[in-house]
Design a protein around this motif. Sequence first.
Motif, PDB file in Angstrom:
ATOM      1  N   LYS A 240      23.786  34.456  46.355  1.00 40.14           N
ATOM      2  CA  LYS A 240      24.720  34.278  45.228  1.00 40.14           C
ATOM      3  C   LYS A 240      25.476  33.000  45.419  1.00 40.14           C
ATOM      4  O   LYS A 240      25.788  32.608  46.536  1.00 40.14           O
ATOM      5  CB  LYS A 240      25.720  35.446  45.168  1.00 40.14           C
ATOM      6  N   THR A 241      25.813  32.444  44.277  1.00 38.08           N
ATOM      7  CA  THR A 241      26.784  31.341  44.318  1.00 38.08           C
ATOM      8  C   THR A 241      28.171  31.956  44.344  1.00 38.08           C
ATOM      9  O   THR A 241      28.362  33.153  44.155  1.00 38.08           O
ATOM     10  CB  THR A 241      26.616  30.427  43.108  1.00 38.08           C
ATOM     11  N   GLY A 242      29.154  31.126  44.626  1.00 41.82           N
ATOM     12  CA  GLY A 242      30.514  31.609  44.743  1.00 41.82           C
ATOM     13  C   GLY A 242      31.007  32.292  43.479  1.00 41.82           C
ATOM     14  O   GLY A 242      30.622  31.941  42.362  1.00 41.82           O
ATOM     15  N   ALA A 243      31.901  33.303  43.621  1.00 41.80           N
ATOM     16  CA  ALA A 243      32.420  34.045  42.474  1.00 41.80           C
ATOM     17  C   ALA A 243      33.394  33.210  41.664  1.00 41.80           C
ATOM     18  O   ALA A 243      33.995  32.244  42.154  1.00 41.80           O
ATOM     19  CB  ALA A 243      33.102  35.319  42.970  1.00 41.80           C
ATOM     20  N   CYS A 244      33.601  33.612  40.391  1.00 43.15           N
ATOM     21  CA  CYS A 244      34.559  32.927  39.516  1.00 43.15           C
ATOM     22  C   CYS A 244      35.976  33.418  39.798  1.00 43.15           C
ATOM     23  O   CYS A 244      36.181  34.436  40.468  1.00 43.15           O
ATOM     24  CB  CYS A 244      34.188  33.164  38.048  1.00 43.15           C
ATOM     25  N   VAL A 245      37.023  32.718  39.236  1.00 43.80           N
ATOM     26  CA  VAL A 245      38.440  33.024  39.504  1.00 43.80           C
ATOM     27  C   VAL A 245      38.842  34.258  38.705  1.00 43.80           C
ATOM     28  O   VAL A 245      38.562  34.362  37.511  1.00 43.80           O
ATOM     29  CB  VAL A 245      39.340  31.829  39.133  1.00 43.80           C
ATOM     30  N   PRO A 246      39.586  35.282  39.346  1.00 46.69           N
ATOM     31  CA  PRO A 246      40.075  36.455  38.608  1.00 46.69           C
ATOM     32  C   PRO A 246      41.155  36.073  37.597  1.00 46.69           C
ATOM     33  O   PRO A 246      41.937  35.134  37.816  1.00 46.69           O
ATOM     34  CB  PRO A 246      40.633  37.352  39.704  1.00 46.69           C
TER      35      PRO A 246
ATOM     36  N   SER B 254      42.325  36.442  44.759  1.00 50.53           N
ATOM     37  CA  SER B 254      41.151  35.570  44.702  1.00 50.53           C
ATOM     38  C   SER B 254      39.903  36.437  44.878  1.00 50.53           C
ATOM     39  O   SER B 254      39.942  37.495  45.487  1.00 50.53           O
ATOM     40  CB  SER B 254      41.220  34.489  45.789  1.00 50.53           C
ATOM     41  N   ALA B 255      38.775  35.963  44.285  1.00 57.07           N
ATOM     42  CA  ALA B 255      37.519  36.717  44.336  1.00 57.07           C
ATOM     43  C   ALA B 255      36.618  36.158  45.430  1.00 57.07           C
ATOM     44  O   ALA B 255      36.689  34.975  45.764  1.00 57.07           O
ATOM     45  CB  ALA B 255      36.813  36.675  42.997  1.00 57.07           C
ATOM     46  N   GLY B 256      35.715  36.970  45.956  1.00 52.94           N
ATOM     47  CA  GLY B 256      34.772  36.551  46.979  1.00 52.94           C
ATOM     48  C   GLY B 256      33.472  37.317  46.857  1.00 52.94           C
ATOM     49  O   GLY B 256      33.390  38.329  46.175  1.00 52.94           O
ATOM     50  N   ASN B 257      32.442  36.783  47.481  1.00 54.17           N
ATOM     51  CA  ASN B 257      31.165  37.491  47.597  1.00 54.17           C
ATOM     52  C   ASN B 257      30.522  37.071  48.908  1.00 54.17           C
ATOM     53  O   ASN B 257      31.162  36.461  49.762  1.00 54.17           O
ATOM     54  CB  ASN B 257      30.274  37.237  46.380  1.00 54.17           C
TER      55      ASN B 257
ATOM     56  N   ASN C  48      36.261  33.437  49.470  1.00 50.11           N
ATOM     57  CA  ASN C  48      37.368  33.370  48.493  1.00 50.11           C
ATOM     58  C   ASN C  48      37.172  32.172  47.574  1.00 50.11           C
ATOM     59  O   ASN C  48      36.791  31.089  47.999  1.00 50.11           O
ATOM     60  CB  ASN C  48      38.720  33.253  49.196  1.00 50.11           C
ATOM     61  N   THR C  49      37.499  32.438  46.288  1.00 51.62           N
ATOM     62  CA  THR C  49      37.547  31.332  45.313  1.00 51.62           C
ATOM     63  C   THR C  49      38.988  30.828  45.225  1.00 51.62           C
ATOM     64  O   THR C  49      39.859  31.240  46.003  1.00 51.62           O
ATOM     65  CB  THR C  49      37.102  31.835  43.942  1.00 51.62           C
ATOM     66  N   ALA C  50      39.240  29.952  44.269  1.00 51.03           N
ATOM     67  CA  ALA C  50      40.626  29.513  44.017  1.00 51.03           C
ATOM     68  C   ALA C  50      41.452  30.711  43.574  1.00 51.03           C
ATOM     69  O   ALA C  50      40.951  31.613  42.912  1.00 51.03           O
ATOM     70  CB  ALA C  50      40.642  28.440  42.940  1.00 51.03           C
ATOM     71  N   PRO C  51      42.747  30.801  43.954  1.00 55.57           N
ATOM     72  CA  PRO C  51      43.567  31.971  43.610  1.00 55.57           C
ATOM     73  C   PRO C  51      43.899  32.018  42.122  1.00 55.57           C
ATOM     74  O   PRO C  51      43.843  31.032  41.400  1.00 55.57           O
ATOM     75  CB  PRO C  51      44.813  31.780  44.466  1.00 55.57           C
ATOM     76  N   SER C  52      44.302  33.279  41.707  1.00 56.42           N
ATOM     77  CA  SER C  52      44.719  33.497  40.308  1.00 56.42           C
ATOM     78  C   SER C  52      46.143  32.965  40.101  1.00 56.42           C
ATOM     79  O   SER C  52      46.776  32.416  41.010  1.00 56.42           O
ATOM     80  CB  SER C  52      44.688  34.998  40.019  1.00 56.42           C
TER      81      SER C  52
END
Length: 1775
Positions: free
Chosen positions: A391-397, A459-462, A467-471
Amino acid sequence: MQQQNTQCSLSNLTCGQEYTVVVIAMHAGCPGPASQPVNFTTAPCSPEPVETQLNCLSGSLNITWQLKFGAIHYQAMVQGGNNVMMCDTNSTSCVVSNLSCGNNYNVTVVAQGQTCNCSQCKVKEISTAPCPPTNVSATLECSSNNAVVSWNSQNALGVAYSAQALDAQGSLVSCNTTGSNCALIGLQCGSNYSVTVTASNGNCSSLPSLAYTFITVPCQPLLSAVQLLCSSDSASVTWTTASATPEQYEVTAVDDQGETLQCNSSDVTSCQVSSLQCGRQYGFSVTASNKLCSSAPSATIQSIAAPCPPQNVTISVGCENSTTSISWSSSQGALSYTAKVLGAGGEKACCSSNTSSCDITSLPCGEMYNVTVAAKGHTCNSSQSSETAFKTGACVPLHLSVSYNFDVALLSWDAAKGATNYTAQATSNQVLTSTCLTNATDCFLTSFTCGKIYNVTVSAGNSACSNTAPSDTYALMTEPCLPSNVHASMDYNTLTANVSWQGSDAAIGYFLVLDGQNGQSINCSATATSCVIGGLPCGTVFSVQVRALGQQFNSSMTSGVSLTSAPCIPSTVQTQLFSGSDAVLLSWNYTGGETNFTLSAMGIGGNEVSCSTRQNNCTITGLLCGEQYNVSLTATTQEGQITIPVNASFNTCPCAPPHVSVNLTYGTQTATLSWENVSGVERYVSSATRGSDGALQHCNTTGSVCQFTSLTCGEMYNFTVTAQSNGYDSVPSKTVQVHTAPCIPSTVQTQLFSGSDAVLLSWNYTGGETNFTLSAIGIGGNEVSCSTRQNNCTITGLLCGEQYNVSLTATTQEGQITVPVNASFNTSPCIPSTVQTQLFSGSDAVLLSWNYTGGETNFTLSAMGIGGNEVSCSTRQNNCTITGLLCGEQYNISLTATTQEGQITEPVNASFNTCPCAPPHVSVNLTYGTQTATLSWENVSGVERYVSSATRGSDGALQHCNTTGSVCQFTSLTCGEMYNFTVTAQSNGYDSLPSKTVQVHTVTPMLSPCPLQPHAYPALCRPSFSVGVCARPAVLELHWWESELHPLCHGYWGSEVSCSTRQNNCTITGLLCGEQYNISLTATTQEGQITEPVNASFNTCPCAPPHVSVNLTYGTQTATLSWENVSGVERYVSSATRGSDGALQYCNTTGSVCQFTSLTCGEMYNFTVTAQSNGYDSLPSKTVQVHTAPCQPVMVTSHVLCNSTQVLVSWLPASGAALYIVTVTGNLGYAEAFNTTNTSMTALMPCGQTYNVTLLGHDLSFGSPPSIPVSFTTAPCVPQDVRTDAECKAALGSVSWASSNGTNTYTAVAIGQNGDTHNCVTSNTSCTWSNLLCGENYTVLVTASNNICTSAPGNSAVIQMAPCVPQDVVAILDYSENIVYLNWNLSEGAEAYTVAVNGTGNANMEINSINNFVRLSMLSCGQNYSVTVTAANQYCKSAPSVLADIQTFPCTPVGIAVVMICANNTAVVSWNASQGAVWYSVSANSSGGSSTCSSSDLSCTLVNLTCGTAYNVQVVAVDNQCSSNASLVVPFHSVPCTPAPAVSTLDCFNNSILMAWAHVDGAVFYTATASYSGQKHRVCRTNNTSCQVSNMTCGQVFSVSMVASDSQCDSPPSASWNILAVPCAPQNITTQLDCSADFGQQGLLCSDTYNVSVVAINQQCNISSSTVTQLHTVPCVPSMVVGNVSCQTAEVSITWQQSLGAEAYTVMAQGSGGYESSCNTSGTTCVFKDLLCEHTYSVSRQRRHRHMLQRLQQPSNPEDSPLCAPGCQHASGLP
């Protein structure tokens, strides 16, 4: 030739001559007239030279010899072992046929004359041709292609062997040897050889052996080509071969790592090697092999396999720069690589590289991709690597929201694409304080600090990027902090409570709550930090809590602080005493409250004791007996205490009576118990306890004396007395033990010992320390006795043949009693002095008799032969007959006299010689043609004469012959008869048994000259045969005229079978089927046998058809039966039998195939075929069983169980089906097949799917047509991943779960333990509840439903609230186990408890438990502890419970030691001091009883121990309430018991004494001490109950005693007994011979040597013999004395016979005128030359021995014969 007898022997006669004999009688030298002449012919001369000529192949032997004088007939005999062949002829040649191969034969030709045969016929030895070698085999040596041929050799000298091997092309290889194997060298590769072996000796060669075939090593193949098959990882290999024989080929591929792959081929020259490892280089070769060997491998061809698919593909996603890096492991054999990225719509990107990695950029966020990599090789390309997902990195919540409540914040947000987890965090002043990680879109944050502002983000992760950039940030302000240092106190004067605390930042006010233990609740609100509260009820415990109030959120309540109001005081206290106890129970009405009460009792004498409790009762111990006490009470809480007197007093139980004693009146079984009076006592209760069974006697009185009557004799009694006053008993007095008078045995048993003057008296054990003396008085006045403390005793010194009566005296320390007992016995009988013997002719028996000795005696007489044979007889009379005697034997007799009391064995003065033995080795020699038999046997020593007889078998007619020699001749025997010959020996008027009977036929049927009678000798006739062959091919019945014959059948192929009989028919079994047999017959009698072929042959029944098989055509119910043709068969009859009902189908044919159609489905058929020929049937062939295909299954049904995923499928049975295959396919792709042998099955199907079911019946070979499909739907899937969340203090709970297949709606239920229930029905996957009860555990269940079924609940989850404080903590001491049990009421919501135990010093510990009780086994003994309990679950803990007090038990004594006092059999036990102990109790136990003592010190003494007993001692520590565990067991042994005197037996021959005694308890070894000449000597030390003392000093009387010992102590010595040793042998023996004495009167013989010894004899032994001294007697008187006078020379010659023992002689001649002359000589002649003429002489002789001289004077002859007178011829005076 002169002869005085009436017979004579003529020797050196010429063979084959006729002689004439006359006999002339002679008397005094004069002949008488000649007798009539008698003619006789001597035996013919031996035929010689004997010549032989052997036909090696036929085994026929031609024998020739020269004609000899006197021979009228010749008999040639060829003998090999037990096989004898003869031929009779009148010529000089003879042919003997059918000699066996490989044998040595002795050839003898006997010339037969008119009366005799040649006596010394010479033997010639010949050897037949060797037998063909057997068991020929060949072993091929694969490495050299040489074969070793081996066979069974004949173990004969001079035999050589030749082995020849021939292949199909005519190649011949051979080898020669004298052994049993040889090697064939130079064999061709790949050839089939046939080898035979021939044996030869110097004259003949055998037939070749049976051929043995073998195959040589295959030839080396030639490898042609190797072709790689890239798609299948295999290679095709081809080759050529030069071998002509069928072969197996094996291709080997060896890679560069040494691993090997193979393929095989048997009929083609190619095969395919599979499973080639990618990227490896292989070397291919091929090897040919047969069953035994392999060829050398071919030349190698190299080839490289396709490269390996790339492995270990890894993807690294760049979370910051959106670059994806792909890498992999290098593939062996690869030149380059290509990587492809695949998405939902196909290929998204790719990259190529010559290395092991490449990069791809700009892939969208939150997407799933698959990557494959392929390698390119030299010849082939690899397959694609396995797909690797990433998977590519998750999007921001987005849309973050926060809900806060008491240190917990619930966060929620929208799901982010590609996210598998989320990280939420809260920071304060840029410091991270709380985080949570979840895979849902909400989570809880904890660990917030009160009174602060927090920034919250998510922040979301997979798996690619953590972790992605924070909300966006959310700001949160928490509640005020909890008030601290809460303090509550009680003012006992004003009955008000003061509560204070420390203030909280950001608080705007406070709220105070007091919760009472009985449900009371009092509130107080304040803006300050204190509250004053009045009007509290007494004796109540309050929990005080404070809450801070804030602007948005309030704090939680503080932990409860305990506050107890003033205690309530009881108004009345009750008392209750306990008989025999130092305790009082004080109780009062319950007053409530957490109050500790201490009650004190003060005695008027100053003794003060107390107890404490939180209950409404208390027990005071340690009271003094006979005392008055007053009670006071102190009430105590945590805040203070109040002490007041109460209206209560009491008097304790009376004291135990002191100075207790017992007086036993001996002989009356009455005991008087007395004691000292105690003041204030109303009455006394006394008891006597019998030790054996605890039986009680009571006696009550107001005085100080009680009497007990009718006590049991020989018992130990325990006496106690108890005082009573005011309804209460004192403790029992000190126990007094008394032994009653001994019991007198009612019956005494007696046991006598054979050959002994002793009797063992025994009786039942009566108990007590009693000495018994038993006296035995004989009716003749003899009295003997013995004494013992046991229950048995041995009396010695009894007289034989006497009757004794027994009396008994019992003695104890108290006195003695003498009584007669019911016992009498008779001693062993006396032995008769003389036994007479009487023998019986022809018998093995002797009659023995003697004078009557009287009494009921059984006599056993044994006769012992000098050869060791022993026989006996028994009787109660005065005579007895012994049988089984050996013949010709001398026997000595011994006698055993037996009564009920015992037996005695002695030799008696009687011996005898048995009848002579029957003559052995009896044989009969029948003189051919004369009907004369010579009976001979072996002489038997001591026999006077022999009586022999011949009994004719036909009528019993007898002939007798008597002789003193070993031969008797019987003439004129009847020809053609069976005679039985026996011989009997006679000696001393007695006959032996008849000898073994020897049977002899006087005629040989084939040779006898007797005239034949009709049917007398049917063996001379040629039998005629009838042959019957039945349908059984292995049985032949033969019939002929009567004769003793042995028919023999020879098959065409060499099969030989036979039978034997004396009848006229015989059955031969074991015939081979389809065989032609010829019959030969052997007639046998005792004299010989004849074998001839007969005109009979037959063919057996045809063989059963072989190789029968059945081929079943699937789906047509048609079976084809086939078999292998049998030669000579006319037709075949085949059948198929249906197994269920036996219905038959037939098929007849002349070929080898039959077809059966329309067979029933699902049936077992049995197929057989029978061959027919010439009207006979063969046996049926082997039965072949075949199952037809099963029938189609029908009536298939299904039933779904809603409460599980189980499905029941059932159907009707299908005929022929052994198992069923059930196939199930689901709408979501599920498919599975099940096997079962039943007509139904259950299976667990995946939930939430619709399925189709079909069935096949199967019989393990064929399947039926499939059934009609049936469908069903399973229940919805059980909800999974059920999770709950709760706030312990907020009464809020939620549940979530994963979605389930086949589901329409969900139902969630939360059920409390007290029944409180909350429901939620939804189509979503979560539910939330509020208003949940504190202290409660809720079980949450979630079910899924569709239109038909509801699933079972998913995994249950629990919402758990804070637990309550544990109540009613109680401590219980288990004194028996030394354990404290602590329990309390269960607390709602508690999962575990923590018990805090606090002791003196640092004795503290904590114990965790999941139950409402604990077992405290680790507490130190003898200590006082306080205990609290706290409840907890996984979220919270309760406040501690109120205190509970524990007083532990005394410590177990240690350091136990036992010292045995050997002198008085007592044991001193000591130990170390125990914590908490007041006094100690000691017990020693054994299997036979126990001993106890007690002490407040650290030792005590155990008395009254039983001797020789193993004891186990233990010590117990005791305080005022309980006792400790018993100490570890310490074993010890009491002093061993005293042994009884031993039974001693003197061995006169070995001068040794065997002593045996009864084992005594406790003895490990024994020491016997003997005293003599004033000194003691240890003669024996042993661990057995017997010993042998050797080398006793002769002639001494020993006084012996015995001591038993163990490792510590010796027993008292036993009573002593005397032993008389063997008498000393006489010394210095001298002899003196009186030569003038009359030896005849002294019993001495002249000229003899005597060995003289002297024997010393005492009462027991007579074997002490002196050394031997020799005595030589005088020479015997010479005899046969003759005197001769020579008138011419005037010499007198005296001669005599040699005298035994004489060495020299002196002859004296005494003349009438006084003239005397002598002559000395060592010979037997003396010559006098100096005698005077005209004198008369008397001659005497003297014999001289080397030791003595004897003068013998013979009287003179009165006749005058003057020397030299004319006509003088002799001397006078000579005896």
